[in-house]
Design a protein around this motif. Structure first.
Motif, mmCIF file in Angstrom:
data_model
loop_
_atom_site.group_PDB
_atom_site.id
_atom_site.type_symbol
_atom_site.label_atom_id
_atom_site.label_comp_id
_atom_site.label_asym_id
_atom_site.label_seq_id
_atom_site.Cartn_x
_atom_site.Cartn_y
_atom_site.Cartn_z
ATOM 1 N N THR A 146 -5.297 0.505 -6.748
ATOM 2 C CA THR A 146 -5.117 -0.122 -5.428
ATOM 3 C C THR A 146 -6.120 -1.246 -5.201
ATOM 4 O OG1 THR A 146 -6.580 1.475 -4.316
ATOM 5 C CG2 THR A 146 -4.238 2.024 -4.424
ATOM 6 N N LEU A 147 -7.253 -1.187 -5.878
ATOM 7 C CA LEU A 147 -8.275 -2.219 -5.692
ATOM 8 C C LEU A 147 -7.992 -3.486 -6.494
ATOM 9 C CD1 LEU A 147 -11.568 -0.116 -5.714
ATOM 10 C CD2 LEU A 147 -10.589 -1.340 -3.768
ATOM 11 N N VAL A 148 -7.206 -3.373 -7.545
ATOM 12 C CA VAL A 148 -7.002 -4.548 -8.409
ATOM 13 C C VAL A 148 -5.577 -5.086 -8.383
ATOM 14 C CG1 VAL A 148 -8.859 -3.792 -9.938
ATOM 15 C CG2 VAL A 148 -6.499 -3.196 -10.494
ATOM 16 N N ASP A 149 -4.631 -4.299 -7.888
ATOM 17 C CA ASP A 149 -3.237 -4.751 -7.861
ATOM 18 C C ASP A 149 -2.912 -5.473 -6.558
ATOM 19 O OD1 ASP A 149 -2.839 -3.720 -10.321
ATOM 20 O OD2 ASP A 149 -1.622 -2.010 -9.708
ATOM 21 N N VAL A 150 -1.853 -6.274 -6.596
ATOM 22 C CA VAL A 150 -1.410 -6.983 -5.394
ATOM 23 C C VAL A 150 0.023 -6.582 -5.081
ATOM 24 C CG1 VAL A 150 -2.939 -8.954 -5.755
ATOM 25 C CG2 VAL A 150 -0.642 -8.965 -6.763
ATOM 26 N N ASP A 151 0.399 -6.741 -3.818
ATOM 27 C CA ASP A 151 1.765 -6.403 -3.418
ATOM 28 C C ASP A 151 2.684 -7.614 -3.636
ATOM 29 O OD1 ASP A 151 1.279 -8.180 -1.345
ATOM 30 O OD2 ASP A 151 0.975 -6.604 0.160
ATOM 31 N N GLY A 152 3.907 -7.522 -3.143
ATOM 32 C CA GLY A 152 4.886 -8.587 -3.346
ATOM 33 C C GLY A 152 4.497 -9.896 -2.700
ATOM 34 N N ASP A 153 3.617 -9.820 -1.710
ATOM 35 C CA ASP A 153 3.174 -11.033 -1.028
ATOM 36 C C ASP A 153 1.872 -11.580 -1.601
ATOM 37 O OD1 ASP A 153 5.322 -10.983 0.778
ATOM 38 O OD2 ASP A 153 4.289 -9.463 1.994
ATOM 39 N N GLY A 154 1.422 -10.964 -2.698
ATOM 40 C CA GLY A 154 0.196 -11.449 -3.326
ATOM 41 C C GLY A 154 -1.074 -10.933 -2.684
ATOM 42 N N ARG A 155 -0.967 -9.939 -1.818
ATOM 43 C CA ARG A 155 -2.149 -9.388 -1.158
ATOM 44 C C ARG A 155 -2.628 -8.128 -1.880
ATOM 45 N NH1 ARG A 155 0.459 -9.115 4.774
ATOM 46 N NH2 ARG A 155 1.967 -8.029 3.445
ATOM 47 N N THR A 156 -3.939 -7.977 -1.982
ATOM 48 C CA THR A 156 -4.497 -6.793 -2.627
ATOM 49 C C THR A 156 -4.141 -5.560 -1.813
ATOM 50 O OG1 THR A 156 -6.348 -8.153 -3.379
ATOM 51 C CG2 THR A 156 -6.595 -5.769 -3.572
ATOM 52 N N ILE A 157 -3.714 -4.513 -2.486
ATOM 53 C CA ILE A 157 -3.282 -3.285 -1.799
ATOM 54 C C ILE A 157 -4.467 -2.565 -1.162
ATOM 55 C CG2 ILE A 157 -2.185 -1.030 -2.133
ATOM 56 C CD1 ILE A 157 -0.650 -2.334 -4.487
ATOM 57 N N ALA A 204 -13.374 -6.949 -4.819
ATOM 58 C CA ALA A 204 -14.379 -7.475 -3.883
ATOM 59 C C ALA A 204 -13.729 -7.933 -2.583
ATOM 60 C CB ALA A 204 -15.147 -8.619 -4.533
ATOM 61 N N VAL A 205 -12.494 -8.451 -2.687
ATOM 62 C CA VAL A 205 -11.761 -8.878 -1.486
ATOM 63 C C VAL A 205 -11.616 -7.701 -0.516
ATOM 64 C CG1 VAL A 205 -9.492 -9.573 -0.621
ATOM 65 C CG2 VAL A 205 -10.511 -10.782 -2.561
ATOM 66 N N CYS A 206 -11.234 -6.547 -1.068
ATOM 67 C CA CYS A 206 -11.022 -5.367 -0.221
ATOM 68 C C CYS A 206 -12.276 -5.014 0.565
ATOM 69 C CB CYS A 206 -10.622 -4.166 -1.086
ATOM 70 S SG CYS A 206 -9.014 -4.339 -1.868
ATOM 71 N N VAL A 207 -13.417 -5.129 -0.096
ATOM 72 C CA VAL A 207 -14.679 -4.750 0.549
ATOM 73 C C VAL A 207 -15.161 -5.840 1.504
ATOM 74 C CG1 VAL A 207 -17.030 -3.944 0.160
ATOM 75 C CG2 VAL A 207 -15.260 -3.430 -1.531
ATOM 76 N N ALA A 208 -15.098 -7.082 1.048
ATOM 77 C CA ALA A 208 -15.611 -8.187 1.862
ATOM 78 C C ALA A 208 -14.872 -8.326 3.182
ATOM 79 C CB ALA A 208 -15.542 -9.497 1.072
ATOM 80 N N LEU A 209 -13.553 -8.197 3.134
ATOM 81 C CA LEU A 209 -12.763 -8.387 4.347
ATOM 82 C C LEU A 209 -12.962 -7.269 5.368
ATOM 83 C CD1 LEU A 209 -9.374 -9.751 2.934
ATOM 84 C CD2 LEU A 209 -11.324 -11.018 3.864
#
Length: 214
Positions: A146-157, A204-209
């Motif tokens: 979940t930390l490294v994959d993205v969904d259909g819209d390109g957003r990290t899960i 890092a995106v998941c944590v930073a945001l």
């Protein structure tokens, strides 16, 4: 004669009761010792597993001993730092999993250091970011995928489900008062650096945001 026999019987009963009461502490000690010895042996084995990753079948078991073994959080932090170049995802998952339900300053510092370390392995940095994410959201359904994959819209899960309202977090050593700002400073720097490996940046995106100043 009947009175004498009654008195003898009464005296024998009193003596038996006295002996029984004297034996109680010994019995209690005998019952308590095996349990404490068993726990010490379990904690010794858990430390071995955290340190060496062996025996392999005990990895998950060892990761769940955080609330039973003294000094467990310090062992987790040390294991994380020793494994910073490891690519063994099963081992990295096991040694960082206790952060799901415990908070400790040494574990926090280790995770922050590894997250920023470009000499650390990609899996070690991703799992370090999971530790930082759990500091913000204890018991959230977050794993490597979940930390490294993205969904259909390109957003990290980031996570499959949010933190449980029934989660119980064990605080070992309190975090520094500026923990949120420090996490954001490190992970936002990693997030913006396009030369960082994609899995590290995504995690890092998941944590930073989620640690932006309010």
């Amino acid at each position: 004669m009947r009175i004498l026999r009654t008195e003898v019987f009464t005296m024998r009963m009193k003596l038996a009761c006295a002996l029984f009461l004297l034996c109680l502490p010994t019995v209690a000690i005998a019952q308590a010792d095996p349990g404490s010895v068993h726990l010490r042996n379990d904690c010794r084995l858990a430390t071995q597993v955290l340190t060496t990753g062996q025996p392999r079948p005990k990895l998950q078991w060892a990761s769940q001993m955080y609330d039973r073994c003294p000094g467990f959080a310090a062992q987790v932090a040390s294991a994380m730092l020793r494994a910073r170049t490891s690519t063994d995802t099963a081992y990295l998952n096991a040694i960082t999993f206790p952060a799901n339900q415990l908070q400790d300053r040494a574990v926090f510092e280790a995770a922050l250091e590894i997250s920023a370390d470009r000499g650390a392995s990609i899996p070690a940095r991703v799992y370090a970011n999971r530790v930082l994410y759990w500091i913000r959201f204890p018991s959230a359904g977050t794993d490597y995928t979940t930390l490294v994959d993205v969904d259909g819209d390109g957003r990290t899960i980031c996570t499959r489900y949010g933190p449980s309202s029934h989660a119980s977090v064990q605080v070992i050593q309190p975090l520094p008062t500026d923990w949120r700002a420090r996490i954001h400073a490190v992970t936002s720097t990693v997030m913006r650096n396009m030369s960082e490996p994609s899995p590290v940046r995504q995690s890092a995106v998941c944590v930073a945001l989620t640690t932006r100043p309010e």
